[in-house]
Write a protein that holds these residues in place. Sequence first.
Motif, PDB file in Angstrom:
ATOM      1  N   MET A 259       0.830  -1.203   0.000  1.00 16.40           N
ATOM      2  CA  MET A 259       0.000   0.000   0.000  1.00 16.40           C
ATOM      3  C   MET A 259       0.871   1.264   0.000  1.00 16.40           C
ATOM      4  O   MET A 259       0.552   2.252  -0.675  1.00 16.40           O
TER       5      MET A 259
ATOM      6  N   THR B  84       3.851   1.473  -1.269  1.00 12.83           N
ATOM      7  CA  THR B  84       4.407   1.542  -2.621  1.00 12.83           C
ATOM      8  C   THR B  84       3.382   2.115  -3.593  1.00 12.83           C
ATOM      9  O   THR B  84       3.719   2.956  -4.440  1.00 12.83           O
ATOM     10  N   ALA B  85       2.136   1.693  -3.467  1.00 13.43           N
ATOM     11  CA  ALA B  85       1.079   2.226  -4.334  1.00 13.43           C
ATOM     12  C   ALA B  85       0.908   3.732  -4.103  1.00 13.43           C
ATOM     13  O   ALA B  85       0.754   4.499  -5.061  1.00 13.43           O
TER      14      ALA B  85
ATOM     15  N   LEU C  65       3.739   5.523  -5.809  1.00 10.92           N
ATOM     16  CA  LEU C  65       3.563   5.570  -7.261  1.00 10.92           C
ATOM     17  C   LEU C  65       2.525   6.610  -7.664  1.00 10.92           C
ATOM     18  O   LEU C  65       2.714   7.339  -8.636  1.00 10.92           O
ATOM     19  N   VAL C  66       1.437   6.725  -6.887  1.00 14.56           N
ATOM     20  CA  VAL C  66       0.417   7.737  -7.172  1.00 14.56           C
ATOM     21  C   VAL C  66       1.011   9.131  -7.009  1.00 14.56           C
ATOM     22  O   VAL C  66       0.775  10.026  -7.834  1.00 14.56           O
TER      23      VAL C  66
END
Length: 173
Positions: A94, A96-97, A100-101
Amino acid sequence: MSDLTLLTPVVLLMLYTSGGFSMAAQNMKFWYLLPLLGAFSALAMSLTMLASSKLPVSLFGALSYIEPMLLFVLSITVLSQSLDEGGSLFMYGMITAALLVMIVDSAIGYLSRRRSDHLHGYREPQVGGFPPRRRLINHRIDGALKAHRFRKIRRYQRKMDKIQRKIEQLDAK
């Protein structure tokens, strides 16, 4: 800092009930490793506080997300920790996500600011902090210098006009 002060009695109680004091008394390496850990923690906290006052909020926020990711990678590679412990794989997935966002959002914002910078010109004030404040200050200084030069030239022109009128008056006599 106050949170650590408030947690100190709880930590001391937990060390006493779990036998942590007796383990520290038996093993001599804890006599120098624990104060060293405290010094490194205090240094890290002071550097974090210094960085929070020097860095922009968005960069500081991004770095605060990157720190746990680096610790996670370090624990897997150097310390050989298991991925299954404590649901860490889901949690760091989460994070990492979210990173990235943030990266995609920053890239889109950068490209749109760059595009609008080309549309509006280099020395005009732009939305979103472009151009930087220093450029605006330099632009104001340039304007003040031009105005000063203009006033000087106009004063010089008036003096020349006055002299020209006197010459014409003398020629008329």
